[in-house]
Write a protein that holds these residues in place. Structure first.
Motif, PDB file in Angstrom:
ATOM      1  N   VAL A 225       0.863  -1.181   0.000  1.00 16.55           N
ATOM      2  CA  VAL A 225       0.000   0.000   0.000  1.00 16.55           C
ATOM      3  C   VAL A 225       0.901   1.233   0.000  1.00 16.55           C
ATOM      4  CG1 VAL A 225      -1.766   1.273   1.265  1.00 16.55           C
ATOM      5  CG2 VAL A 225      -1.828  -1.234   1.199  1.00 16.55           C
ATOM      6  N   GLY A 226       0.807   2.042  -1.064  1.00 19.69           N
ATOM      7  CA  GLY A 226       1.709   3.179  -1.207  1.00 19.69           C
ATOM      8  C   GLY A 226       1.100   4.518  -0.887  1.00 19.69           C
ATOM      9  N   THR A 227      -0.227   4.581  -0.733  1.00 20.62           N
ATOM     10  CA  THR A 227      -0.862   5.876  -0.473  1.00 20.62           C
ATOM     11  C   THR A 227      -2.196   5.675   0.232  1.00 20.62           C
ATOM     12  OG1 THR A 227      -1.641   7.931  -1.522  1.00 20.62           O
ATOM     13  CG2 THR A 227      -1.974   5.885  -2.760  1.00 20.62           C
ATOM     14  N   GLN A 228      -2.566   6.640   1.078  1.00 27.07           N
ATOM     15  CA  GLN A 228      -3.825   6.607   1.813  1.00 27.07           C
ATOM     16  C   GLN A 228      -4.401   8.016   1.908  1.00 27.07           C
ATOM     17  OE1 GLN A 228      -3.754   3.482   5.266  1.00 27.07           O
ATOM     18  NE2 GLN A 228      -1.801   4.524   5.311  1.00 27.07           N
ATOM     19  N   ALA A 229      -5.724   8.116   2.092  1.00 28.62           N
ATOM     20  CA  ALA A 229      -6.367   9.419   2.262  1.00 28.62           C
ATOM     21  C   ALA A 229      -7.646   9.248   3.064  1.00 28.62           C
ATOM     22  CB  ALA A 229      -6.675  10.051   0.902  1.00 28.62           C
ATOM     23  N   TRP A 230      -7.869  10.163   4.012  1.00 26.41           N
ATOM     24  CA  TRP A 230      -9.055  10.123   4.868  1.00 26.41           C
ATOM     25  C   TRP A 230     -10.184  10.958   4.287  1.00 26.41           C
ATOM     26  CZ3 TRP A 230     -10.298   7.118   8.851  1.00 26.41           C
ATOM     27  CH2 TRP A 230      -9.272   6.469   9.574  1.00 26.41           C
ATOM     28  N   ASN A 231     -11.403  10.485   4.494  1.00 28.33           N
ATOM     29  CA  ASN A 231     -12.629  11.216   4.190  1.00 28.33           C
ATOM     30  C   ASN A 231     -13.586  10.951   5.342  1.00 28.33           C
ATOM     31  OD1 ASN A 231     -15.171  12.003   3.385  1.00 28.33           O
ATOM     32  ND2 ASN A 231     -15.270  10.724   1.570  1.00 28.33           N
ATOM     33  N   SER A 232     -13.575  11.850   6.336  1.00 26.39           N
ATOM     34  CA  SER A 232     -14.412  11.657   7.519  1.00 26.39           C
ATOM     35  C   SER A 232     -14.130  10.280   8.137  1.00 26.39           C
ATOM     36  CB  SER A 232     -15.892  11.814   7.152  1.00 26.39           C
ATOM     37  OG  SER A 232     -16.710  11.744   8.293  1.00 26.39           O
ATOM     38  N   HIS A 233     -15.100   9.364   8.094  1.00 27.13           N
ATOM     39  CA  HIS A 233     -14.926   8.021   8.654  1.00 27.13           C
ATOM     40  C   HIS A 233     -14.424   7.021   7.620  1.00 27.13           C
ATOM     41  CE1 HIS A 233     -19.078   8.453   7.135  1.00 27.13           C
ATOM     42  NE2 HIS A 233     -18.825   7.267   6.605  1.00 27.13           N
ATOM     43  N   MET A 234     -14.124   7.499   6.414  1.00 26.66           N
ATOM     44  CA  MET A 234     -13.701   6.615   5.326  1.00 26.66           C
ATOM     45  C   MET A 234     -12.198   6.760   5.070  1.00 26.66           C
ATOM     46  SD  MET A 234     -15.428   4.548   3.129  1.00 26.66           S
ATOM     47  CE  MET A 234     -17.001   5.358   2.771  1.00 26.66           C
ATOM     48  N   LEU A 235     -11.510   5.644   5.059  1.00 28.88           N
ATOM     49  CA  LEU A 235     -10.092   5.608   4.723  1.00 28.88           C
ATOM     50  C   LEU A 235      -9.925   4.927   3.376  1.00 28.88           C
ATOM     51  CD1 LEU A 235      -7.075   5.997   5.461  1.00 28.88           C
ATOM     52  CD2 LEU A 235      -7.158   3.740   6.543  1.00 28.88           C
ATOM     53  N   SER A 236      -9.355   5.642   2.422  1.00 26.54           N
ATOM     54  CA  SER A 236      -9.075   5.051   1.113  1.00 26.54           C
ATOM     55  C   SER A 236      -7.600   4.697   1.038  1.00 26.54           C
ATOM     56  CB  SER A 236      -9.440   6.025  -0.009  1.00 26.54           C
ATOM     57  OG  SER A 236      -8.746   7.251   0.135  1.00 26.54           O
ATOM     58  N   SER A 237      -7.299   3.591   0.363  1.00 26.36           N
ATOM     59  CA  SER A 237      -5.916   3.135   0.230  1.00 26.36           C
ATOM     60  C   SER A 237      -5.655   2.704  -1.211  1.00 26.36           C
ATOM     61  CB  SER A 237      -5.626   1.981   1.199  1.00 26.36           C
ATOM     62  OG  SER A 237      -6.522   0.901   0.985  1.00 26.36           O
ATOM     63  N   GLY A 238      -4.482   3.040  -1.707  1.00 27.21           N
ATOM     64  CA  GLY A 238      -4.086   2.664  -3.056  1.00 27.21           C
ATOM     65  C   GLY A 238      -2.873   1.758  -3.022  1.00 27.21           C
ATOM     66  N   SER A 239      -2.822   0.804  -3.942  1.00 22.95           N
ATOM     67  CA  SER A 239      -1.825  -0.257  -3.839  1.00 22.95           C
ATOM     68  C   SER A 239      -1.139  -0.539  -5.172  1.00 22.95           C
ATOM     69  CB  SER A 239      -2.510  -1.540  -3.336  1.00 22.95           C
ATOM     70  OG  SER A 239      -1.681  -2.667  -3.447  1.00 22.95           O
ATOM     71  N   ARG A 240      -0.048  -1.284  -5.050  1.00 26.81           N
ATOM     72  CA  ARG A 240       0.636  -1.787  -6.235  1.00 26.81           C
ATOM     73  C   ARG A 240      -0.216  -2.799  -6.984  1.00 26.81           C
ATOM     74  NH1 ARG A 240       6.698  -4.205  -5.739  1.00 26.81           N
ATOM     75  NH2 ARG A 240       7.319  -2.013  -5.859  1.00 26.81           N
ATOM     76  N   ASP A 241      -1.249  -3.331  -6.331  1.00 24.42           N
ATOM     77  CA  ASP A 241      -2.151  -4.271  -7.013  1.00 24.42           C
ATOM     78  C   ASP A 241      -3.135  -3.545  -7.945  1.00 24.42           C
ATOM     79  OD1 ASP A 241      -4.155  -3.217  -5.387  1.00 24.42           O
ATOM     80  OD2 ASP A 241      -4.310  -4.967  -4.101  1.00 24.42           O
ATOM     81  N   LYS A 242      -2.961  -2.209  -8.115  1.00 19.82           N
ATOM     82  CA  LYS A 242      -3.705  -1.372  -9.072  1.00 19.82           C
ATOM     83  C   LYS A 242      -5.092  -0.972  -8.582  1.00 19.82           C
ATOM     84  CE  LYS A 242      -1.489  -4.020 -12.783  1.00 19.82           C
ATOM     85  NZ  LYS A 242      -1.714  -4.828 -14.013  1.00 19.82           N
ATOM     86  N   SER A 243      -5.452  -1.366  -7.371  1.00 15.75           N
ATOM     87  CA  SER A 243      -6.800  -1.095  -6.878  1.00 15.75           C
ATOM     88  C   SER A 243      -6.792  -0.024  -5.794  1.00 15.75           C
ATOM     89  CB  SER A 243      -7.428  -2.376  -6.325  1.00 15.75           C
ATOM     90  OG  SER A 243      -6.811  -2.750  -5.112  1.00 15.75           O
ATOM     91  N   ILE A 244      -7.990   0.552  -5.579  1.00 12.73           N
ATOM     92  CA  ILE A 244      -8.244   1.480  -4.481  1.00 12.73           C
ATOM     93  C   ILE A 244      -9.352   0.859  -3.630  1.00 12.73           C
ATOM     94  CG2 ILE A 244      -9.023   3.796  -3.841  1.00 12.73           C
ATOM     95  CD1 ILE A 244      -8.136   4.651  -6.724  1.00 12.73           C
ATOM     96  N   LEU A 245      -9.120   0.768  -2.330  1.00 11.07           N
ATOM     97  CA  LEU A 245     -10.129   0.242  -1.416  1.00 11.07           C
ATOM     98  C   LEU A 245     -10.639   1.357  -0.522  1.00 11.07           C
ATOM     99  CD1 LEU A 245      -8.532  -3.171  -0.306  1.00 11.07           C
ATOM    100  CD2 LEU A 245     -10.109  -2.718  -2.206  1.00 11.07           C
TER     101      LEU A 245
END
Length: 231
Positions: A8-28
């Motif tokens: 996981v190379g990057t993350q960002a908060w949105n209120s109660h939501m945490l988004s994460s981006g990965s080398r697997d090409k996806s965002i969760l």
């Protein structure tokens, strides 16, 4: 938190939501209030996701990848609402303007070196500025219409810009390797930068909400920490 298959190379908060981006090409998208590891999976990038940033209204997410692509996602949708392919290197640096709704800044890597500004409402490219170095990070001032960029190869500099003219207000040097990390203090005046030279440096770069005085320079530091004031 599970879900990604690679780093996981990057993350960002949105209120109660945490988004994460990965080398697997996806965002969760992960809702920290529920037990499930994630509530939404966003797919579209063809390479590692290396930049994420939520808009100030928390309704749009911008993502940048090593595929040189910049995507805009609407909360609640699993397909990007906008795709930008003008960058010619990885897009790690992303920042939404707190002053103009829908204005987004993005920065490209070593083969690109440009900061581009987008109107995400019309998908129009507003401006493109060649910085001369890899763009590693971007942040807007919340007090005035200015932004700061942090850079890597070849100059490892930090630049304060006036928007929309993109006039350089200051160029700050001191780091000897690329400046990978950048954060703005809650007061909106001080930033901290972290680089591959294993140092953190503190800079007073933005004016306060009621300050509009002339620019001055003053610095003090040690081998471990530096605080520089430009106003």
């Amino acid at each position: 938190m599970l879900g990604h298959r690679q780093r996981v190379g990057t993350q960002a908060w949105n209120s109660h939501m945490l988004s994460s981006g990965s080398r697997d090409k996806s965002i969760l998208l992960r809702d920290v209030r529920v037990p499930e590891p994630y509530v939404e999976k966003l797919s579209g990038h063809k390479s590692e996701v290396c930049g994420l940033k939520w808009a100030p209204d928390d309704r749009k997410l911008a993502s940048g990848g090593n595929d040189n692509a910049l995507f805009i996602w609407q909360l609640g949708s699993t397909a990007p609402v906008s795709k930008f392919a003008e960058h010619t290197a990885a897009v790690k640096a992303i920042a939404w303007s707190p002053h103009q709704h829908g204005v987004l800044a993005s920065g490209g890597g070593t083969a690109d070196r440009c900061i581009r500004f987008w109107n995400t409402g019309t998908n129009a490219l507003l401006n493109c500025v060649d910085t001369g170095s890899q763009v590693c990070n971007l942040a807007w001032s919340k007090n005035v219409n200015e932004l700061v960029s942090a850079h890597g190869y070849s100059q490892n500099q930090i630049v304060v810009w006036k928007y929309p003219s993109m006039t350089k207000l200051a160029t700050l040097t001191g780091h000897t390797f690329r400046v990978l990390y950048l954060a703005v203090a809650p007061d909106g005046q001080t930033i901290v930068t972290g680089a591959g030279d294993e140092t953190l440096r503190f800079w007073n770069v933005f004016p306060g909400q009621k300050s509009a005085g002339p620019t001055t320079s003053d610095s003090a530091g040690s081998s471990m920490q530096m605080r520089t004031t430009i106003r």
